[in-house]
Structure formats: C-alpha cells, structure tokens
Design a protein around this motif. Structure first.
Motif, PDB file in Angstrom:
ATOM      1  N   MET A  54      78.629 -28.149 102.408  1.00  0.00           N
ATOM      2  CA  MET A  54      78.114 -28.673 101.146  1.00  0.00           C
ATOM      3  C   MET A  54      78.308 -27.671 100.015  1.00  0.00           C
ATOM      4  SD  MET A  54      74.593 -30.389 102.587  1.00  0.00           S
ATOM      5  CE  MET A  54      74.540 -31.785 101.477  1.00  0.00           C
ATOM      6  N   THR A  55      78.150 -28.171  98.803  1.00  0.00           N
ATOM      7  CA  THR A  55      78.244 -27.322  97.623  1.00  0.00           C
ATOM      8  C   THR A  55      76.893 -27.288  96.915  1.00  0.00           C
ATOM      9  OG1 THR A  55      80.528 -28.070  97.374  1.00  0.00           O
ATOM     10  CG2 THR A  55      79.548 -26.866  95.522  1.00  0.00           C
ATOM     11  N   GLN A  56      76.251 -26.152  96.963  1.00  0.00           N
ATOM     12  CA  GLN A  56      74.955 -25.975  96.314  1.00  0.00           C
ATOM     13  C   GLN A  56      74.064 -27.219  96.411  1.00  0.00           C
ATOM     14  OE1 GLN A  56      75.308 -24.431  92.320  1.00  0.00           O
ATOM     15  NE2 GLN A  56      76.773 -22.866  92.922  1.00  0.00           N
ATOM     16  N   PRO A  57      73.718 -27.558  97.641  1.00  0.00           N
ATOM     17  CA  PRO A  57      72.921 -28.785  97.803  1.00  0.00           C
ATOM     18  C   PRO A  57      71.508 -28.643  97.241  1.00  0.00           C
ATOM     19  CG  PRO A  57      73.027 -27.568  99.865  1.00  0.00           C
ATOM     20  CD  PRO A  57      73.945 -26.856  98.908  1.00  0.00           C
ATOM     21  N   THR A  58      71.026 -29.737  96.697  1.00  0.00           N
ATOM     22  CA  THR A  58      69.626 -29.808  96.305  1.00  0.00           C
ATOM     23  C   THR A  58      68.839 -30.384  97.472  1.00  0.00           C
ATOM     24  OG1 THR A  58      70.192 -30.169  93.995  1.00  0.00           O
ATOM     25  CG2 THR A  58      67.979 -30.819  94.682  1.00  0.00           C
ATOM     26  N   HIS A  59      67.839 -29.650  97.881  1.00  0.00           N
ATOM     27  CA  HIS A  59      67.035 -30.082  99.022  1.00  0.00           C
ATOM     28  C   HIS A  59      65.853 -30.892  98.498  1.00  0.00           C
ATOM     29  CE1 HIS A  59      65.447 -28.814 103.261  1.00  0.00           C
ATOM     30  NE2 HIS A  59      65.229 -30.088 102.999  1.00  0.00           N
ATOM     31  N   ILE A  60      65.836 -32.162  98.814  1.00  0.00           N
ATOM     32  CA  ILE A  60      64.785 -33.049  98.318  1.00  0.00           C
ATOM     33  C   ILE A  60      63.911 -33.496  99.469  1.00  0.00           C
ATOM     34  CG2 ILE A  60      64.291 -35.246  97.190  1.00  0.00           C
ATOM     35  CD1 ILE A  60      66.947 -34.934  95.708  1.00  0.00           C
TER      36      ILE A  60
END
Length: 507
Positions: A221-227
């Motif tokens: 992944m590329t700089q994933p946002t963890h939600i």
DNA sequence: AAAAAAG
C-alpha cells in the motif's frame, strides 16, 4: 511512513445521507432503491478518504456495513459505458476494479451487493470463482466488464490464460484482508497484486486486523489511512451489539443431544452450526436430518453446485439450519440468523469473532453458543484470554441440564430424546417429517428468560447508532431497523450505545 | 492443525 489513523466516531446523525458525499447520483439513487439512505459509521468515515483516492485499511465490527464501505467508492471511481470519457479509456471493457474474497460464496454475495449499487450506472460486474464452468466467465470478460469480484485461484487462472486483464484495475480491494494476507493465501494474493497497475488504489477491509497484518499490508500500500469504526461507548471492542455468548463444557457423547435441544429454543430463527472439520459437518447434518430437522451442509468436500444449493436454501428459508465449516465463518450475511452454535470450538479468537458475527447483525440481537470438550480447553483458554471474555471456565452442562433450558430459552417440557431418529423412506418424506413433538408452551420468552441462572457470561452490546439504522445491502451490513428483539436489555431506546450487560462469572 | 482456494 506516516500512517494516518482515524478512530473517532463520525457524527453519525440521522440526517447524514449518501447524497451528502461526492457520490454519483445514479449510485445514490440505486442505494435508495434498495432502501439504503444513511451511511453506517464505517461508510461515512471511509467515503471521503476513499473518494480522494487514498489507500485505506478499514476495520469495523461484523455486521456494520463494510461491504458498501468499499463498494460505493469502488463504483464511484469507475468510468461506465456511456460516460463521456469511456471511449478514451486505454482499454475499454478491461476491469477497472478488482475485489478479492477468501471464499466463493462470499465473492458471490459481495458481487450481488455491488451490483445492487451499480444497477443504475450500467456498470458491469462479473464474479470469477472456481468450481464453476469457465465459459460464462470468459464470455463476460470478452464482452467487457468494469468490476471483477472473485477468489484468488480462478482469478489467477483466467489471468494466466489471458482472458482476464488486470493491468487497468486501478482500484483493488481485499475483503477479509487479514485472511487474504494469511499464509495460505498470501502467495496467490501477491501474484494477483503484481498484475495490477503500480499506481492503483488499494483498500483492505476486515473486522479483525492484527498489528502484524497491518505491518505486512503496508508493503502493498501507499501511505494507507487506517480507519477504525470500532468504538461504541463501553464496549469490548470485539463483538458488536447484542450478542449473548454462552460457553458450555460439552461431552462428546452428549453433543448431538445438546445440539438438538438447543435447536428447540423459543424464538429461534435461522441457525448456523459451525464445525472445525468437513467430516464433522457432514456427520452433524446427517444426525440432524435423521431427527427431522431441516438442515443443509456447507463445506469444501461438496461440489460447488451443492454448496450453492445449500446457501440458497438457507437464504430462501427452505432450510433453517446451516451446518458449515469455517468456509461460512467470514462475511456471510443472512437475515434473521438468531443462533450461532459452535459445535466444535473455533481454532482462534479471530475465527470465533467471525463465526459469532454471523448473528447479531443490523442492530438485531443474537445468541452464540460454544461447545467446549476436553481437547478444546487450550483453544478455549486462548480465546477467553485474547478477547478478555472474563469467563473463568466454561459451564458444566449436559443436555438434560436445567441451565441449558433456562439460559437458552428451551421449553422445559422437552424431555427424553429430541427428535426420534428414524430413517426416512424417501427424500420427499424427509422434508415432510415433523419437526419434533414439542408442545407449545404458554410461557412468554421474556418470563422464561427472567430469573435464569446467569453464571455464563452474558455480553450485551449496544446496537448501531440511530443514524445507522436502516435496511442496507451487503454482507457486513446491518439490516433491519430498530425493531428490537427484546434481548437488548438495560438501556432505553435511543440511549447512547453502551455496554448494557456485563459478564458474571461462574465459579 | 484445519479449511480455504485452480483442476
């Protein structure tokens, strides 16, 4: 390096709608056609981030709307036939999005949910999975599709045969991502990802997301946002809503009898019985059928036709009992599953959570019963500890125990052997067999349940927030409304989601 | 260690 983490609950007010986001009007309309107007927390949290093209690791409890959490943004990025830019696509008809699931039945279900939202956009969705003929799948690919949903083996197979071109799949979703990145699947998933474009958007979704998996996932992944839409005031961060969980010591000789009794429970709707092995699932379905229950099997020893026949019969209601291996543990969403019974203790806490998460969906209540035999004690110990269930020990209970009758709301006039075993003479007669001679008791469910022995753990969690309650589509989507089955005790309607009941220990 | 996933 930097990973954004969102853990806050969005202000999920009743007036938030899909139309408030930058979603194509045809998608909003198609959702409305299906009675879906208000996004669930995971959907509301995910949408803005996903629509901006960022990578996402989305985590939300079982039954809280993950499918549309990725389904809507996936569709929103698709350029549909008839759209201005469609003819200018480098490869019109090549899939623009790929969704991968760990089981065939889940792939079919997810595809159906995505199709529901895609209906008015003329977006073509195809499901590619094993155990089925190649021709229809290949034909669909030749005609052209925008979204592909499938399982790893067949996807790689078709890609290897050059029927499937993943080179333009700029959105990729791994549903049940922790499972897809587990040892058994990882090599295939890596191969699949390698076929997709480098600049793709990658989204990972699951109810369980161990830290090690998040670390591993970053590689793809590329700089994933963890939600994480996991928080409800006072809950245990594991299961959602009102799932009452019972744990019983069960002795091998007595298990079938215990099972048959539990199936007599008042207010029992659909029921899923889980086993750890295919053999046991087959054995249990035989035992139950012989006793006159309407049960169907779902496991990997069956042909795909038989698997789907069981699944469809269970969805239709032709059978109300599904006996399955862990093939059915993840994602499967069927209305009115009131009981989950772990005939064999699950292997680990993740499997436990996914199994019991087949009930208690959509703000409904559910009952989960786990049998623990001597061999299961180590497994049980790990689950108890990992989930912090706070149960000192599973309760010693037999099929004849008052505890069983009271705790699980089984009529007390069920005595002797339940469901006289008798070999049906024909399949037709099999179906016509009477469902056990249980006298209709006048006692109401509520009174039967009051004053019961509560020495087993009772975890009653909050329902979905008010804004989230409506009839959605998709697995992991809460359905139903506030129509509360009266088991969500201890809080007034509309009260803040809160831990409404805690476990009380036995000795 | 089992189940799943290509045939």
């Amino acid at each position: 390096m930097t990973e954004n983490t969102q853990t806050e609950h969005p202000a999920a007010a009743d007036d938030v709608t899909f139309g408030d986001f930058d979603v194509h009007p045809d998608i909003v309309a198609a959702l409305a056609d299906a009675g879906i107007v208000h996004p669930f927390p995971i959907q509301a949290m995910t949408l803005p981030v996903a629509l901006s093209g960022h990578d996402i690791i989305g985590q939300a409890k079982t039954g809280t709307g993950k499918t549309l959490g990725f389904g809507v943004p996936v569709l929103n990025r698709v350029i549909a036939p008839g759209d201005p830019g469609y003819a200018d696509l480098p490869a019109p008809g090549a899939p623009q999005a790929l969704i991968v699931a760990p089981t065939r039945e889940l792939a079919v279900q997810v595809a159906g949910d995505v199709e529901t939202a895609a209906k008015r956009r003329g977006i073509r969705v195809v499901t590619l999975y094993g155990g089925r003929a190649y021709e229809p799948q290949i034909d669909a690919l030749k005609t052209g599709v925008e979204v592909v949903v499938g399982t790893p083996g067949r996807l790689l197979d078709l890609a290897g045969q050059k029927h499937l071109n993943l080179g333009y799949a700029r959105t990729v979703v791994l549903d049940e991502a922790d499972e897809m990145l587990d040892l058994g699947f990882l090599p295939d998933v890596e191969r699949l990802l390698a076929l997709t474009p480098a600049g793709r958007q990658t989204m990972l979704f699951s109810a369980t997301m161990p830290g090690a998996v998040v670390t591993l996932a970053r590689r793809y992944m590329t700089q994933p946002t963890h939600i994480r839409a996991m928080h409800e005031d006072g809950d245990n961060q594991h299961t959602v809503k009102a799932i009452e969980q019972f744990f019983y010591r069960a002795h091998a000789m007595d298990k079938v009898e215990m099972l048959a009794r539990i199936l007599q429970a008042r207010d029992r709707g659909r029921t899923i019985i889980f086993s750890r092995t295919k053999r046991t699932a087959a054995k249990v379905v035989d035992e139950l059928t012989e006793r006159g229950f309407n049960a169907a099997a779902l496991h990997g020893d069956l042909g795909q036709g038989a698997r789907e026949h069981s699944m469809n019969a269970f969805r239709k209601g032709t059978v109300d009992i599904l006996v399955a291996t862990d093939v059915a543990a993840r994602g499967i969403d069927v209305d009115n599953v009131t009981h989950v019974i772990n005939y064999q203790c699950p292997e680990d806490e993740k499997t436990y959570l996914h199994r019991v998460g087949r009930t208690g969906r959509a703000g409904n209540t559910g009952i989960a019963v786990t049998f623990i035999d001597w061999d299961d004690m180590p497994r049980w110990g790990l689950i108890n500890k990992a989930l912090d269930l706070g149960v000192p020990e599973p309760e010693e209970t037999y099929s004849s125990s008052e505890h069983l009758y009271q705790q699980l709301n089984i009529p007390t006039d069920v005595t002797g052997r339940v469901g006289a075993p008798r070999r049906p003479t024909s399949p037709r007669e099999k179906g016509a067999q009477l469902r056990i001679g249980v006298r209709r008791a006048v006692t109401s469910a509520a009174s039967a349940r009051s004053g019961r022995d509560r020495s087993a753990v009772v975890v009653v969690l909050a329902r979905a927030p008010a804004a989230a309650r409506r009839r959605p589509t998709g697995h992991d989507r809460p359905g139903g409304g506030p129509g509360g089955g009266g088991r969500c005790r201890g809080r007034a309607p509309g009260a803040d989601p809160a831990l409404a009941g805690g476990g009380a220990g036995g000795s």
